[in-house]
Design a protein around this motif. Structure first.
Motif, short mmCIF file in Angstrom:
data_model
loop_
_atom_site.label_atom_id
_atom_site.label_comp_id
_atom_site.label_asym_id
_atom_site.label_seq_id
_atom_site.Cartn_x
_atom_site.Cartn_y
_atom_site.Cartn_z
N PHE A 1 -12.51 1.94 -7.46
CA PHE A 1 -12.00 2.94 -8.38
C PHE A 1 -13.12 3.31 -9.34
O PHE A 1 -13.81 2.45 -9.86
N SER B 1 0.08 8.94 -10.77
CA SER B 1 -0.87 10.00 -10.45
C SER B 1 -2.07 10.00 -11.38
O SER B 1 -3.16 10.43 -10.98
N GLN C 1 0.86 -1.18 0.00
CA GLN C 1 0.00 0.00 0.00
C GLN C 1 0.90 1.23 0.00
O GLN C 1 1.78 1.36 0.85
N TYR D 1 -1.12 -0.86 -4.37
CA TYR D 1 -2.38 -0.11 -4.27
C TYR D 1 -2.06 1.34 -3.89
O TYR D 1 -1.15 1.60 -3.10
N THR D 2 -2.82 2.27 -4.44
CA THR D 2 -2.58 3.69 -4.16
C THR D 2 -3.77 4.36 -3.49
O THR D 2 -3.75 5.56 -3.27
N GLY D 3 -4.83 3.61 -3.17
CA GLY D 3 -6.01 4.19 -2.54
C GLY D 3 -5.91 4.17 -1.02
O GLY D 3 -4.90 3.79 -0.43
N LYS E 1 -9.59 0.23 -4.93
CA LYS E 1 -8.52 1.14 -4.59
C LYS E 1 -7.70 0.62 -3.41
O LYS E 1 -6.56 1.04 -3.19
N TYR E 2 -8.30 -0.28 -2.65
CA TYR E 2 -7.65 -0.86 -1.48
C TYR E 2 -8.20 -2.27 -1.35
O TYR E 2 -9.40 -2.49 -1.48
N PRO F 1 -5.66 2.49 -9.88
CA PRO F 1 -5.37 2.47 -8.44
C PRO F 1 -4.54 1.29 -8.00
O PRO F 1 -4.08 1.25 -6.87
#
Length: 508
Positions: free
Chosen positions: A152, A117, A65, A142-144, A175-176, A121
């Motif tokens: 997402f 960016s 994460q 993951y980026t959420g 996203k997670y 996600p």
């Protein structure tokens, strides 16, 4: 790389995709022999993926994460445990790949910098040893945030990708990841309000649902991805019904032109077990309108699985963006379509940009004559004294960008004294015999040939500092006795305005 290695974590070689059983993620980490990699010693041939713990936290094995401040620069590295100096490579897996920018980390030969960016996600990064590609390791990123909504593009309507009559991808991305220990947060897929059974689908974290269409009574319908006990988590998915209708261009041209009289062949293919035996053709316009297409030369055929129809069409306007084929579902009033995307270009009438000049040109060895035009599409044709070239003259054409040009390298015979060369530019908008530019070349084949003496007649578009003038250069050797000293002869303003009008106004 040393800064990464003190934060290193060993990931599984051949880490299997994270599966969702009854909606819950289940990580599996093992090597090819089923042995947990955490038991392997440092001399074993396996790969470590390295990361900075200030930027990532490990949710569970093989799943990271991102917790850093700037997702536009995500840095990773990797190393071969048995050979720290071995050169390794990276692979990326996920949807919207074009939105993920990647570049090598200049300070680390096995390092990689990602810009997530504007990407999806979740991505899967795989590092592998080039010498033995079976030795690899991969991790999910993951980026959420760990809070609802987990989806997402939550509450958006997405388009599924139908690969064939059997399988489809539904891009329902989290996203997670859901808590793999289970807390009633289950990932679910509904079709027409009914839960789709797990034996008809599987889940790939970086891709979404992989749906077995043959496991459904009817694949057409309304799909929803949901997280149970989370009312806010929902993604609506449109199954790309038109993909079952296959529309193809059967010609060989790369461009289409408005008003071109030549008929272009297209073919539509319908699955027999799904559609009625009917074909409805139409144009798709830029504003979204559909208008009936007047098809010609219709040919019908079939095979064991499909009905096929081939038609020939033309394109009357540049605002057409697609050729559409539609049909009706069996025992239903529902009609679906698919389209072949086209780019219809604005044609230019034949015109040569070179100015007329009746003065003879003294031939020197290696002389080229160049004909320049913005005609599109264009066909060049050269004549010598009114007849086709037949003495081994070499012709080079450039159609990559405007203005287009054709150059002929002269090859006179000993009997030639004077010659009249003609460049003919033509397309379907004009009479080629009327669009010509004549070059009168005075041949002096008895003169001493000077090495590397080249004369070129060409059209050049100069820089903005030269006010974008288009002119004809005549360049000859400085040491030739018949040197031609010419100030560039500029094209008339009418030619310049014609070029600007055709290039900018007609192309919108």
């Amino acid at each position: 790389m040393d800064n990464y290695r003190k934060f290193s974590v060993t990931f599984a070689a051949f880490l299997t995709l994270i599966g969702f059983q009854n909606g819950t993620s289940v990580p599996i980490a093992s090597d090819s022999n089923g042995t947990g990699l955490n038991k392997l010693n440092e001399t074993s041939a396996h790969i470590k993926i390295l990361y900075d713990t200030d930027s990532f936290k490990e949710i569970h094995s093989g799943v990271l994460q991102f917790v850093g401040a700037d997702v536009s620069k995500v840095s990773l590295s990797c190393m071969l445990a048995s050979d720290e100096d071995a050169f390794l490579s990276w692979k990326y897996h996920g949807i919207e790949e074009k939105n993920v920018r990647r570049q090598k980390n200049l300070a680390d030969e096995n390092g990689l910098d990602l810009d997530l960016s504007s990407g999806p996600p979740v991505v899967r990064m795989e590092c592998f040893w080039r010498r033995n590609k079976t030795i690899s390791a991969n991790t999910l990123i993951y980026t959420g945030e760990n809070q609802s909504p987990y989806f997402f593009k939550n509450e958006k309507t997405l388009r599924a990708t139908v690969l064939n009559l059997h399988t489809a991808h539904l891009p329902c991305l989290l996203k997670y990841p859901l808590d793999h220990n289970g807390d009633d947060k289950e990932l679910q897929l509904f079709k027409d309000g009914k839960l789709v059974k797990n034996d008809a689908l599987s889940y790939i974290p970086e891709r979404g649902y992989h749906l077995n269409l043959k496991g459904l009574e009817n694949p057409l319908g309304t799909y929803e991805c949901r997280v149970s006990n989370s009312a806010n988590d929902v993604v609506f998915v449109e199954l790309d019904n038109g993909t079952f209708i296959n529309v193809e261009y059967k010609g060989h041209l790369e461009k289409f032109y408005a008003g071109e009289p030549f008929l272009q062949p297209f073919e539509c293919k319908l699955p027999k077990d799904m559609y009625e035996y009917e074909f409805k053709w139409s144009y798709l316009w830029k504003d979204g309108r559909y208008t009936p297409l007047n098809v010609k030369d219709v040919t019908n055929s079939s095979d064991a699985s499909n009905y096929m129809q081939r038609v020939k069409i033309t394109f009357p306007e540049t605002n057409i963006v697609g050729v559409v084929c539609a049909s009706t579902i069996q025992d239903s009033e529902s009609s679906y379509n698919n389209s072949y995307r086209v780019d219809v270009n604005q044609p230019y009438p034949p015109r040569i940009l070179n100015p007329k000049d009746d003065r003879p040109i003294i031939y020197v060895s290696g002389m080229n004559l160049t004909c320049v035009t913005i005609t599109d599409p264009v066909t060049f044709h050269w004549l010598k004294n009114g007849k086709d070239l037949n003495n081994g003259e070499h012709i080079i054409e450039s159609h990559d960008y405007l203005p287009y040009r054709s150059s002929v390298k002269l090859n006179p015979t000993p009997d030639d004294e004077y010659a009249n060369y003609t460049c003919i530019v033509s397309n379907f908008l004009g009479n080629a015999t009327l669009m010509r530019n004549d070059y009168r070349v005075q041949l002096n084949t008895t003169q001493e040939v000077v090495p590397n003496c080249i004369t070129t007649i060409s059209a050049t578009l100069t820089s903005k500092d030269d006010e974008n003038n288009i002119f004809i250069d005549i360049i000859t050797s400085e040491n030739h006795t018949n040197r031609i000293d010419e100030i560039p002869r500029f094209i008339k303003w009418s030619d310049i305005l014609y070029l600007i009008y055709n290039t900018f106004y007609l192309n919108g």
